[in-house]
Design an enzyme around this catalytic site. Structure first.
Site, PDB file in Angstrom:
ATOM      1  N   HIS A   1      20.610  -8.520 -14.855  1.00  0.00           N
ATOM      2  CA  HIS A   1      20.315  -7.687 -16.022  1.00  0.00           C
ATOM      3  C   HIS A   1      21.493  -7.009 -16.705  1.00  0.00           C
ATOM      4  O   HIS A   1      21.300  -6.424 -17.770  1.00  0.00           O
ATOM      5  CB  HIS A   1      19.293  -6.615 -15.648  1.00  0.00           C
ATOM      6  CG  HIS A   1      18.005  -7.183 -15.157  1.00  0.00           C
ATOM      7  ND1 HIS A   1      17.137  -7.896 -15.963  1.00  0.00           N
ATOM      8  CD2 HIS A   1      17.451  -7.179 -13.919  1.00  0.00           C
ATOM      9  CE1 HIS A   1      16.101  -8.292 -15.239  1.00  0.00           C
ATOM     10  NE2 HIS A   1      16.268  -7.880 -14.005  1.00  0.00           N
TER      11      HIS A   1
ATOM     12  N   LYS B   1      13.135 -19.042 -15.338  1.00  0.00           N
ATOM     13  CA  LYS B   1      12.590 -17.689 -15.372  1.00  0.00           C
ATOM     14  C   LYS B   1      12.054 -17.484 -16.782  1.00  0.00           C
ATOM     15  O   LYS B   1      12.764 -17.706 -17.764  1.00  0.00           O
ATOM     16  CB  LYS B   1      13.663 -16.667 -15.036  1.00  0.00           C
ATOM     17  CG  LYS B   1      13.132 -15.241 -14.967  1.00  0.00           C
ATOM     18  CD  LYS B   1      14.173 -14.251 -14.490  1.00  0.00           C
ATOM     19  CE  LYS B   1      13.549 -12.866 -14.385  1.00  0.00           C
ATOM     20  NZ  LYS B   1      14.539 -11.856 -13.986  1.00  0.00           N
TER      21      LYS B   1
ATOM     22  N   HIS C   1      15.532  -2.523  -9.909  1.00  0.00           N
ATOM     23  CA  HIS C   1      14.500  -3.373 -10.502  1.00  0.00           C
ATOM     24  C   HIS C   1      14.345  -3.030 -11.987  1.00  0.00           C
ATOM     25  O   HIS C   1      14.337  -1.855 -12.351  1.00  0.00           O
ATOM     26  CB  HIS C   1      13.170  -3.154  -9.791  1.00  0.00           C
ATOM     27  CG  HIS C   1      12.011  -3.871 -10.412  1.00  0.00           C
ATOM     28  ND1 HIS C   1      11.868  -5.257 -10.341  1.00  0.00           N
ATOM     29  CD2 HIS C   1      10.963  -3.437 -11.129  1.00  0.00           C
ATOM     30  CE1 HIS C   1      10.771  -5.604 -10.984  1.00  0.00           C
ATOM     31  NE2 HIS C   1      10.211  -4.515 -11.471  1.00  0.00           N
TER      32      HIS C   1
END
Length: 147
Positions: free
Chosen positions: A40, A68, A144
């Site tokens: 990310h 993904k 996350h």
């Protein structure tokens, strides 16, 4: 003469390394923190187009076995991302209370319907928007991307 300048020139490097050591997550979160960074964080780029997504998704190993479907890259320096973890806790999608929100520059990469691994293809959308990330550890680090 050169030897006298060497220690002074190493001071910024040593301070940076010390800062990184102090920000390291505990052993238990290390994997999730490193995974979050890999999937990310791209502070060096502004992202924004389909080609960026196609290259980055492959480079960051999110197209090897299967594509993904959706991923967000954050285009902020690590200090800005870490500071999100110090904002007020909010509820995550899974009901946990370890999420935090902030506004950052991002590129969202969404898989096109016709692509298949390992030749996954993506559509990009660059924006500045609110994100929610889960943080854990002491000190808290992102582990996350929630939404």
């Amino acid at each position: 003469m050169a030897l006298q300048r060497t220690p002074a020139s190493l001071l910024p490097l040593l301070l940076t390394l010390l800062g990184l050591v102090l920000l390291q997550p505990s052993y238990g979160q290390s994997y999730m923190y490193q995974r979050f960074l890999r999937q990310h964080v791209d502070a060096d780029e502004t992202g924004g187009d389909d080609g960026y997504c196609n290259v980055m998704m492959q480079r960051r190993k999110m197209t090897s076995r299967q594509c993904k479907g959706f991923n967000t890259f954050i285009h902020e320096d690590l200090g800005n991302i870490l500071s999100i973890c110090s904002t007020t806790n909010i509820q995550c999608k899974n009901g946990q209370m370890n999420c935090h929100e902030g506004v950052v520059r991002v590129t969202d990469c969404r898989q096109t319907g016709s692509s298949r691994a390992p030749n996954c293809r993506y559509r990009a959308r660059a924006s500045t928007r609110r994100v929610v990330i889960a943080c854990d550890g002491n000190p808290e680090v992102p582990v996350h991307f929630d939404r």
